[in-house]
Write an enzyme that holds these catalytic residues in place. Structure first.
Site, PDB file in Angstrom:
ATOM      1  N   LYS A 140      37.121  85.879  56.149  1.00  0.00           N
ATOM      2  CA  LYS A 140      36.229  86.620  57.055  1.00  0.00           C
ATOM      3  C   LYS A 140      36.673  88.074  56.975  1.00  0.00           C
ATOM      4  O   LYS A 140      37.000  88.705  57.981  1.00  0.00           O
ATOM      5  CB  LYS A 140      36.365  86.031  58.474  1.00  0.00           C
ATOM      6  CG  LYS A 140      35.398  86.588  59.493  1.00  0.00           C
ATOM      7  CD  LYS A 140      33.998  86.064  59.364  1.00  0.00           C
ATOM      8  CE  LYS A 140      33.092  86.693  60.405  1.00  0.00           C
ATOM      9  NZ  LYS A 140      31.658  86.459  60.146  1.00  0.00           N
ATOM     10  N   ASP A 145      40.272  73.649  58.889  1.00  0.00           N
ATOM     11  CA  ASP A 145      40.156  72.555  59.855  1.00  0.00           C
ATOM     12  C   ASP A 145      38.682  72.213  60.048  1.00  0.00           C
ATOM     13  O   ASP A 145      38.260  71.047  59.975  1.00  0.00           O
ATOM     14  CB  ASP A 145      40.780  73.033  61.181  1.00  0.00           C
ATOM     15  CG  ASP A 145      40.971  71.914  62.180  1.00  0.00           C
ATOM     16  OD1 ASP A 145      40.643  70.761  61.852  1.00  0.00           O
ATOM     17  OD2 ASP A 145      41.440  72.204  63.295  1.00  0.00           O
ATOM     18  N   ASP A 163      36.266  69.079  57.875  1.00  0.00           N
ATOM     19  CA  ASP A 163      35.597  68.008  58.621  1.00  0.00           C
ATOM     20  C   ASP A 163      34.103  67.974  58.301  1.00  0.00           C
ATOM     21  O   ASP A 163      33.510  66.905  58.141  1.00  0.00           O
ATOM     22  CB  ASP A 163      35.784  68.179  60.133  1.00  0.00           C
ATOM     23  CG  ASP A 163      36.927  67.326  60.653  1.00  0.00           C
ATOM     24  OD1 ASP A 163      37.860  67.088  59.881  1.00  0.00           O
ATOM     25  OD2 ASP A 163      36.864  66.897  61.822  1.00  0.00           O
ATOM     26  N   ASP A 185      31.271  81.997  57.595  1.00  0.00           N
ATOM     27  CA  ASP A 185      29.999  81.585  58.196  1.00  0.00           C
ATOM     28  C   ASP A 185      29.010  81.151  57.113  1.00  0.00           C
ATOM     29  O   ASP A 185      28.321  80.135  57.237  1.00  0.00           O
ATOM     30  CB  ASP A 185      29.417  82.692  59.088  1.00  0.00           C
ATOM     31  CG  ASP A 185      29.619  84.093  58.528  1.00  0.00           C
ATOM     32  OD1 ASP A 185      30.325  84.232  57.518  1.00  0.00           O
ATOM     33  OD2 ASP A 185      29.057  85.051  59.091  1.00  0.00           O
ATOM     34  N   TYR A 205      47.086  78.849  64.424  1.00  0.00           N
ATOM     35  CA  TYR A 205      47.644  77.664  65.082  1.00  0.00           C
ATOM     36  C   TYR A 205      49.139  77.808  65.372  1.00  0.00           C
ATOM     37  O   TYR A 205      49.683  77.105  66.212  1.00  0.00           O
ATOM     38  CB  TYR A 205      47.415  76.407  64.228  1.00  0.00           C
ATOM     39  CG  TYR A 205      45.966  75.978  64.142  1.00  0.00           C
ATOM     40  CD1 TYR A 205      44.965  76.697  64.777  1.00  0.00           C
ATOM     41  CD2 TYR A 205      45.594  74.848  63.430  1.00  0.00           C
ATOM     42  CE1 TYR A 205      43.631  76.321  64.689  1.00  0.00           C
ATOM     43  CE2 TYR A 205      44.261  74.456  63.347  1.00  0.00           C
ATOM     44  CZ  TYR A 205      43.294  75.202  63.982  1.00  0.00           C
ATOM     45  OH  TYR A 205      41.983  74.818  63.897  1.00  0.00           O
TER      46      TYR A 205
END
Ligand code: NAD
Length: 350
Positions: free
Chosen positions: A185, A241, A245, A217, A135
């Site tokens: 990852k 992020d 959620d 994943d 980001y």
């Protein structure tokens, strides 16, 4: 203790008013001062994070925020959008650690879209790094290469950034079930190989806490398959992020979920996980509990007052047990109440 209160837009002023009433009722030595952030700040000054707010937020020991944004601001230039105010204050105050507990109160087990046996008793804490990663990484942008446009972002973490969020995770786990699951990852991304290596180094200072690793994943899958296997989950900005959620929706009730964003000295910004809910703004029907629970997190993390935080949390549980529900968590047979009534009930329960 000085608190900067930023009600923001939409339902923000309604829900923060209730949290402020609860804080006042605790009879602690708190000074609270309000300022503008987001769309209301753009309306008044043209800037979503005006200088006066910056001064107040910097001088305060903690910040309580409602929510920002609304459809009327969507067409503004990017630097004037309310969300810029939010990113601006996070960056300005160095709030690198985002703590999002996902707790399912037994009374609300039916609110989740998952089977009650999968989520009943859920109590997990997602810790998301908030000021680094793809980001903020450079280079970034959209440019033309070989006659076509390409989009570029850079995933980047320094070991010091990983270490400091790692410590937050291990310290938090010590106060809970002493388990940290670090999500990366590393099979594909070097940046997250470093993440895993540094987490292993940090773990040496916390022999009492169990560290496990999971690829992102698989973590997404496990969160909906068997979320109760987790205690503290720590991850980078982008994975966090998305996963936070997903985790918040396990509880089915966005109006119930608080969050904290902390700097290195536990100064923090506390806000509900939900947005400004323009569809119900001004109607007095919004659920104020996520903001009230955010105030409890403030007392725990920034003011080290576990007793007062616990009092608020017990009062919220009591109100739910009494059957009071705002529209977002309403079920037949319960008593439907508005924002102010819910605040009154929490005050009475205190
Ligand atoms: P939202 O969270 O505001 O609303 C989603 C749905 O949940 C709506 O139907 C809303 O009525 C309901 N809801 C949310 N909070 C509730 C509460 N406390 N009580 C009862 N119902 C509640 O998300 P959205 O609609 O995608 O976004 C609306 C605005 O909020 C946008 O401008 C967005 O950018 C902004 N936003 C701000 C933040 C923040 O300030 N941190 C976070 C997310 C979205």
């Amino acid at each position: 203790m000085k608190i900067c209160v930023l009600p923001g837009d939409g339902i923000g002023p309604e829900i923060t008013a209730e949290a402020v009433r609860v804080l006042r009722a605790l009879d602690l030595k708190l000074e609270m001062e309000e300022a503008l952030l987001g769309g209301c700040a753009v309306d008044a000054t043209g800037d979503p994070y005006p200088e006066a707010t910056r001064k107040l937020a910097r001088a305060a020991d903690a910040v309580l925020l409602g929510a920002v944004g609304g459809p009327q601001y969507d067409a503004l230039p990017r630097e004037q959008r309310p969300e810029r105010g939010l990113l601006g204050i996070r960056k300005d105050l160095g709030l690198f650690a985002n703590l999002r507990p996902a707790v399912l109160y037994p009374e609300l087990a039916n609110a989740s879209t998952l089977k009650p046996e999968v989520v009943a008793g859920l109590d997990i804490l997602i810790i998301r790094e908030l000021t680094g990663d793809i980001y903020f990484g450079q280079p970034r942008g959209i440019e033309t290469r070989n006659g076509e446009r390409v989009g570029i972002n850079t995933m980047i973490y320094s070991e010091s950034e990983i270490r400091r969020i790692g410590r937050v995770a291990f310290e938090s786990a010590r106060k809970r079930s002493k388990k940290v699951c670090s999500v990366d990852k590393m099979n594909v991304l070097e940046c997250t190989q470093l993440w895993r290596d540094v987490m292993l180094e940090v773990a040496r200072d916390y022999p009492d806490v169990e560290l496990t690793h999971m690829l992102v994943d698989n973590a997404a899958m496990q969160l909906v398959r068997n979320p109760k296997q987790f205690d503290v989950m720590v991850t980078g900005n982008m994975f966090g992020d998305i996963l936070s959620d997903a985790a918040s929706m396990l509880t089915g009730s966005i109006g119930m979920l608080p969050s904290a964003s902390l700097d290195e000295k536990n100064k923090g910004l506390y806000e509900p996980c939900h947005g400004s809910a323009p569809d119900i703004a001004g109607q007095g029907v919004a659920n104020p509990l996520a903001t009230i629970l955010s105030a409890a997190m403030m007392l725990r993390h920034s003011f080290n007052d576990e007793a007062a935080a616990g009092r608020i949390e017990r009062a919220v549980k009591k109100v739910l047990a009494q059957g009071l529900r705002t529209g977002d968590i309403y079920e037949p047979g319960m008593q439907r109440v508005g924002t102010r009534d819910m605040g009154d009930a929490v005050l009475a329960a205190l």
